[in-house]
Design a protein around this motif. Structure first.
Motif, PDB file in Angstrom:
ATOM      1  N   LEU A 140       0.814  -1.205   0.000  1.00 43.80           N
ATOM      2  CA  LEU A 140       0.000   0.000   0.000  1.00 43.80           C
ATOM      3  C   LEU A 140       0.853   1.263   0.000  1.00 43.80           C
ATOM      4  N   ASP A 141       1.990   1.219   0.705  1.00 45.96           N
ATOM      5  CA  ASP A 141       2.848   2.403   0.736  1.00 45.96           C
ATOM      6  C   ASP A 141       3.352   2.752  -0.658  1.00 45.96           C
ATOM      7  N   GLY A 142       3.870   1.751  -1.356  1.00 45.47           N
ATOM      8  CA  GLY A 142       4.358   1.992  -2.712  1.00 45.47           C
ATOM      9  C   GLY A 142       3.248   2.443  -3.639  1.00 45.47           C
ATOM     10  N   ALA A 143       2.050   1.865  -3.463  1.00 43.73           N
ATOM     11  CA  ALA A 143       0.921   2.241  -4.306  1.00 43.73           C
ATOM     12  C   ALA A 143       0.509   3.689  -4.062  1.00 43.73           C
ATOM     13  N   LEU A 144       0.496   4.120  -2.800  1.00 44.72           N
ATOM     14  CA  LEU A 144       0.084   5.487  -2.490  1.00 44.72           C
ATOM     15  C   LEU A 144       1.099   6.506  -2.999  1.00 44.72           C
ATOM     16  N   GLN A 145       2.355   6.187  -2.907  1.00 44.06           N
ATOM     17  CA  GLN A 145       3.376   7.092  -3.454  1.00 44.06           C
ATOM     18  C   GLN A 145       3.203   7.255  -4.968  1.00 44.06           C
ATOM     19  N   ARG A 146       2.972   6.144  -5.609  1.00 45.37           N
ATOM     20  CA  ARG A 146       2.784   6.210  -7.054  1.00 45.37           C
ATOM     21  C   ARG A 146       1.492   6.960  -7.400  1.00 45.37           C
ATOM     22  N   LEU A 147       0.454   6.789  -6.571  1.00 49.85           N
ATOM     23  CA  LEU A 147      -0.809   7.488  -6.794  1.00 49.85           C
ATOM     24  C   LEU A 147      -0.630   9.001  -6.715  1.00 49.85           C
ATOM     25  N   GLN A 197      -9.140  15.540 -16.183  1.00 50.98           N
ATOM     26  CA  GLN A 197      -9.931  15.755 -14.976  1.00 50.98           C
ATOM     27  C   GLN A 197     -10.630  14.474 -14.513  1.00 50.98           C
ATOM     28  N   LEU A 198     -11.165  13.696 -15.424  1.00 56.89           N
ATOM     29  CA  LEU A 198     -11.824  12.455 -15.022  1.00 56.89           C
ATOM     30  C   LEU A 198     -10.837  11.515 -14.352  1.00 56.89           C
ATOM     31  N   ALA A 199      -9.635  11.457 -14.909  1.00 58.14           N
ATOM     32  CA  ALA A 199      -8.613  10.609 -14.302  1.00 58.14           C
ATOM     33  C   ALA A 199      -8.232  11.116 -12.924  1.00 58.14           C
ATOM     34  N   VAL A 200      -8.189  12.450 -12.749  1.00 56.21           N
ATOM     35  CA  VAL A 200      -7.880  13.018 -11.439  1.00 56.21           C
ATOM     36  C   VAL A 200      -8.903  12.551 -10.409  1.00 56.21           C
ATOM     37  N   VAL A 201     -10.192  12.608 -10.772  1.00 53.49           N
ATOM     38  CA  VAL A 201     -11.251  12.183  -9.851  1.00 53.49           C
ATOM     39  C   VAL A 201     -11.104  10.704  -9.495  1.00 53.49           C
ATOM     40  N   ARG A 202     -10.860   9.885 -10.506  1.00 52.92           N
ATOM     41  CA  ARG A 202     -10.730   8.444 -10.245  1.00 52.92           C
ATOM     42  C   ARG A 202      -9.553   8.148  -9.331  1.00 52.92           C
ATOM     43  N   VAL A 203      -8.425   8.768  -9.611  1.00 48.67           N
ATOM     44  CA  VAL A 203      -7.227   8.499  -8.811  1.00 48.67           C
ATOM     45  C   VAL A 203      -7.397   9.010  -7.391  1.00 48.67           C
ATOM     46  N   LEU A 204      -8.012  10.185  -7.220  1.00 48.53           N
ATOM     47  CA  LEU A 204      -8.256  10.703  -5.875  1.00 48.53           C
ATOM     48  C   LEU A 204      -9.140   9.759  -5.063  1.00 48.53           C
ATOM     49  N   MET A 205     -10.208   9.263  -5.683  1.00 50.36           N
ATOM     50  CA  MET A 205     -11.115   8.371  -4.966  1.00 50.36           C
ATOM     51  C   MET A 205     -10.439   7.057  -4.620  1.00 50.36           C
ATOM     52  N   TYR A 206      -9.654   6.524  -5.536  1.00 51.89           N
ATOM     53  CA  TYR A 206      -8.958   5.263  -5.245  1.00 51.89           C
ATOM     54  C   TYR A 206      -7.953   5.478  -4.111  1.00 51.89           C
ATOM     55  N   GLY A 207      -7.243   6.590  -4.161  1.00 53.45           N
ATOM     56  CA  GLY A 207      -6.297   6.885  -3.085  1.00 53.45           C
ATOM     57  C   GLY A 207      -6.997   7.059  -1.756  1.00 53.45           C
ATOM     58  N   ALA A 208      -8.173   7.688  -1.765  1.00 48.00           N
ATOM     59  CA  ALA A 208      -8.909   7.874  -0.512  1.00 48.00           C
ATOM     60  C   ALA A 208      -9.261   6.535   0.121  1.00 48.00           C
TER      61      ALA A 208
END
Length: 943
Positions: A756-763, A776-787
């Motif tokens: 998870l640490d490596g994934a969050l850094q990459r996110l 912008q759509l990708a920004v929303v998706r990545v933010l939600m996945y990171g959350a």
């Protein structure tokens, strides 16, 4: 009058006190005329035609009209066999030329009905002098009608070969029979010519069915069945050729069958582009038939006119008069056409154009006539074609004009005509006609014109023959002078368009400097195409406002005084691009409104706006999915996907196939979802489109991990990395999308492994990358996945911040699926964050709307040890197959092809292919046979 029709002889005078001659010595009845021919209905089952007849069995009258050998009698015999079990009695009467006399006709009519029930005709037969005059005929018909009315069953009276009867008293008898008919009487009339009866009242009551040569001729499928029955075996290609030769004429198919049996040779497709009928091995039977049945009935002037008609595919009276060199002889030509049509001498009426009817000859009759034409002097033939070329040119019938110009020795004039009309045809969406016109021209004529060569390259692009188009452009580049600004601009435009079709943004960008400054002489179609291409390129660069500005500032473009709406240069396609610029920014509500308006207008415009209609359809489906109207998106796209794959740009196809895949995934149809990705793979591989392949790989990896199917994921990640490495420059276009997709897939894989640490850094790095490029759509998706990942780690504060950032952006843009698709826990996390009183009530309301129709994706497999365990299982060939996969393998063991497996399991062939791919991966095999052998081996092992 037809030569076979006999003139009516006056009835002999009756001597006082004696009976009329007809009653003293009535003609003997030939009973073969009272029964249908044997075997006529057993040649082939014609479901379409027989369905029409069966449905009309209770109508008052059915009329079958057509020339010799078109299947009228066969259809009636087959119909008789259908209605006999349905409570109908059938009386049959076949007429001949010697029946053209009232008493004789009535004798046969009564005898025919008496075959069904003698009581029907008894009263009528007792009447004396029944054919002596009109009054006696009417009395006989009335008595007959009463006898029919007393019959307890439905009665069908079939009268075949009605064209032999020219006597007006007989016509009157039939008219009375129809007018006075009781409810249980139905008539079926077959004739080569027009039926001499008034059927207007029955037509108004929908009590008549009228079938002509267009209805009676065989369809291609029926022709193939007929030929197979006659010959035992025939290739589909030969069957199609024989159908085209005969135009579905039953007698022609029979004659061809006899010829084929006699010669025992395959048909040959014409090498010179001529009619296939020119290559029939034995045409003597056809020639004899037409000489005796058609040509022998014509006077020399009429035959001469018919020979001139044969040089044209279709014709009207004024054209025929022009062909003969006597333009004023229109009335004479019209009279002949009317007679030929009335007598059904293989003349087919087409439609009404310019207030006069048009016709065509039966193909085999035309071939017989063309043989006579071919024997004439070449100069005489060319003169006829030259007159035809001028006639068609003056009426803007370009296809026929070009054809006759080439045949008349005017190829240069034909090429000039095509050049003059090319832009207007392109603007109207007449691309097929353009291709046809260009192909009609001799190759040397095309090669001599830069404009025609550019037209051919454009057509290659339209046909998606990209390699041929590129080669044509290379040759044109060498042959186009540097000072030819128009030619150079058109070449730059075509190269950029080809690059867009190949999804090669970098190459398309290379043409940008040339497109910014079109020559002043460029026409509206070129200016429009240039504007739309510029908008597309700016969208790919993330310059959305600039892309819209191109369209908003473009001048009004006219073609022949009409606004340029359709084709690649039209304003409707430009408005689609405005919508796309909104969508790429994430402004889905604005994008959807634009797409719907374009789609509405494009549908009203017809084929001229087909390009805009298909693009708007694809883009609207994408917008509908994003706003969670999943069923509407599926309904819109599923029926259009085949044609979109053929004609639309790759980006449209990508959106369509992804929407259909994601829709199936949300409904829990995982196999179907993967099948759509398979289809995307095939499309991307066929055209060599790395970006599209990257999308397919990314979604496939995500869904496999969600299902806990880790086999093959690492190989797909390696494939995705290799694609990313092939595109190292991220400044613009496809490479940056590929990099974003590759990073997202790596993050998914790290999460599956528990990193998870490596994934969050990459996110965090991915969010920066997406923002930098306006995704912008990708920004929303990545933010939600990171959350979600932060929440899983217990980092509640960071998770809440990311959720609020995603909600603010999503609310501003009108997004739904971009918030919900990244992870099935996103909605629950959103609910928790927005339940606090401190949250903006607008965002709370937005969150509530998101939960009204959640459609959550599959929850990912939780075990971080799963990948390694799965890999070990795969290595030993012991991976467990699902129940459905076992069904597939068992059907494989029966050597069934994919289509039959799909039919047996009620799956699509694409889903079967997807199952096989997974089976091969799980069992570590490479073929169907190996899979069957491996399963048998595993099943035989002890636990």
């Amino acid at each position: 009058m037809d030569k076979k029709h006999k003139a009516k002889a006056p009835a002999p005078a009756a001597t006082p006190g004696t009976a009329p001659a007809q009653d003293i010595a009535p003609s003997p009845i030939d009973h073969t005329k009272l029964v249908p021919p044997r075997g006529a209905g057993r040649i082939i089952v014609r479901e379409r035609l027989q369905g029409q007849l069966l449905e009309a069995r209770r109508r008052r009258c059915v009329v079958l009209k057509g020339p010799t050998g078109c299947g009228k009698t066969t259809a009636l015999v087959a119909w008789r066999q259908q209605i006999l079990p349905l409570g109908f009695d059938v009386a049959w009467l076949v007429l001949a030329a010697d029946d053209n006399e009232p008493t004789r006709f009535l004798d046969y009519l009564l005898a025919s009905l008496a075959q069904v029930d003698p009581a029907i005709a008894r009263k009528a037969a007792e009447l004396e002098g029944r054919g002596i005059d009109g009054e006696a005929v009417e009395r006989t018909v009335i008595a007959l009608v009463r006898g029919i009315a007393s019959h307890p069953r439905e009665l069908m009276l079939v009268i075949d070969d009605l064209h032999h009867l020219a006597d007006t008293d007989i016509h009157a008898a039939l008219q009375w029979l129809i007018d006075y008919a009781p409810a249980n009487l139905h008539l079926a009339l077959a004739s080569r010519g027009t039926v001499p009866l008034s059927l207007a009242r029955l037509r108004s009551q929908e009590q008549v069915l009228e079938l002509d040569l267009r209805d009676l001729r065989f369809t291609p499928a029926e022709s193939e069945q007929f030929l197979t029955a006659q010959l035992g075996a025939i290739t589909a290609r030969d069957a199609q050729l024989m159908y085209e030769m005969t135009d579905g004429w039953a007698a022609g198919l029979q004659l061809l069958s006899v010829s084929r049996k006699k010669n025992r040779q395959a048909l040959r497709a014409p090498a010179d582009g001529g009619s296939a009928a020119q290559h029939v091995l034995d045409t003597q039977a056809f020639e004899k038939f037409f000489e005796s049945e058609v040509l022998s009935l014509l006077s020399p002037p009429d035959l001469e006119l018919l020979l001139h008609m044969a040089v044209c595919n279709s014709f009207c009276a004024s054209l025929c008069a022009t062909l003969t060199g006597r333009p004023a002889a229109v009335a004479e030509a019209a009279s002949l056409l009317t007679r030929l049509e009335s007598d059904n001498l293989f003349l087919v009426r087409l439609d009404e154009r310019e207030d006069e009817p048009w016709y065509r000859l039966h193909p085999l009759l035309r071939e017989t006539l063309l043989k006579h034409v071919g024997a004439r002097d070449e100069n005489e033939r060319r003169a006829v074609h030259a007159r035809a070329w001028t006639w068609f040119r003056d009426r803007d019938d370009l296809s026929e004009a070009v054809r006759h110009a080439v045949l008349g020795g005017e190829a240069a004039a034909a090429a000039q005509l095509v050049e003059q009309h090319a832009d207007a045809l392109y603007a109207r969406g007449e691309l097929r006609l353009l291709v046809e016109l260009a192909r009609r021209l001799p190759a040397e004529q095309v090669e001599a014109s830069i404009k025609l060569r550019i037209l051919m390259a454009r057509m290659q692009l339209y046909a998606r023959d990209f390699a041929a188009c590129a080669a044509s452009l290379d040759r044109l580049q060498r042959d186009t002078p540097d000072g030819d600004d128009d030619g150079q601009f058109m070449l730059a435009l075509l190269r950029a368009t080809l690059a867009v079709q190949r999804d090669d943004t970098d190459s398309a960008m290379g043409a940008l400097p040339h497109l910014l400054h079109p020559p002043s002489s460029a026409d509206a179609a070129l200016i429009g195409s240039c504007s739309n291409l510029l908008s597309w390129l700016y969208i790919r660069r993330g310059e959305y406002e600039r892309a819209r500005r191109i369209q908003l500032d473009r001048p009004a473009l006219l073609i022949n005084g009409a606004p340029l709406l359709g084709t690649a240069g039209g304003s409707l396609l430009g408005r689609c691009l405005i919508g796309l610029s909104f969508a790429q920014e994430g402004l889905m509500a604005q994008a959807e409104r634009v797409y719907r308006e374009v789609l509405y207008e494009a549908q009203r415009c017809g084929k001229a706006c087909a390009d805009a209609m298909y693009l708007a359809t694809a883009l609207l489906g994408d917008a509908l999915y994003e706003t969670n109207e999943v069923e509407a998106a599926q309904k819109l796209l599923s029926s259009q996907v085949d044609i979109l794959e053929r004609v639309s740009i790759p980006d449209s196809v990508l959106r369509v196939l992804l929407v259909l895949a994601k829709s199936q995934w949300l409904e829990g149809n995982h196999q179907e979802a993967f099948a759509w990705l398979d289809r995307l793979d095939e499309y991307a591989a066929k055209l060599g489109l790395d970006r599209l392949l990257s999308y397919s790989l990314t979604w496939r990896i995500s869904w496999q991990l969600a299902l806990g199917e880790f086999g093959g994921v690492e190989a797909r990640l390696a494939n995705l990395a290799a694609i990313d490495a092939r595109h190292p420059h991220m400044e613009q276009g496809a490479p940056k999308e590929i990099r974003i997709l590759a990073e997202y897939a790596r993050i998914r894989w790290q999460v599956a492994q528990g990193d998870l640490d490596g994934a969050l850094q990459r996110l965090d790095r991915l969010v920066v990358l997406c923002r930098a490029h306006g995704r912008q759509l990708a920004v929303v998706r990545v933010l939600m996945y990171g959350a979600v990942l932060h929440a899983q780690r217990g980092q509640t504060g960071i998770a809440h911040e990311k959720v609020l950032a995603a909600l603010r952006l999503g609310h501003r843009l009108g997004l739904v699926r971009s918030l919900m698709d990244p992870h099935p826990e996103t909605l629950e996390l959103i609910r928790k964050v927005t339940s606090s009183d401190a949250i903006d009530p607008v965002l709370t309301f937005y969150a509530e709307r998101l939960q009204t129709n959640p459609r959550l994706p599959v929850k990912p497999a939780a075990s971080v040890a799963a990948p390694a365990g799965a890999r070990r299982a795969l290595a030993t060939g012991m991976a467990a197959l699902s129940e459905r996969e076992i069904e597939v393998v068992r059907l494989l063991a029966q050597a069934l092809p994919n289509k039959k497996i799909a039919r047996a399991l009620n799956l699509s062939p694409e889903t079967v292919k997807w199952h096989l791919s997974h089976i091969y991966t799980k069992l570590a095999v490479n073929s169907r046979d190996e899979a069957v052998a491996r399963v048998r081996d595993l099943e035989s092992r002890p636990d």
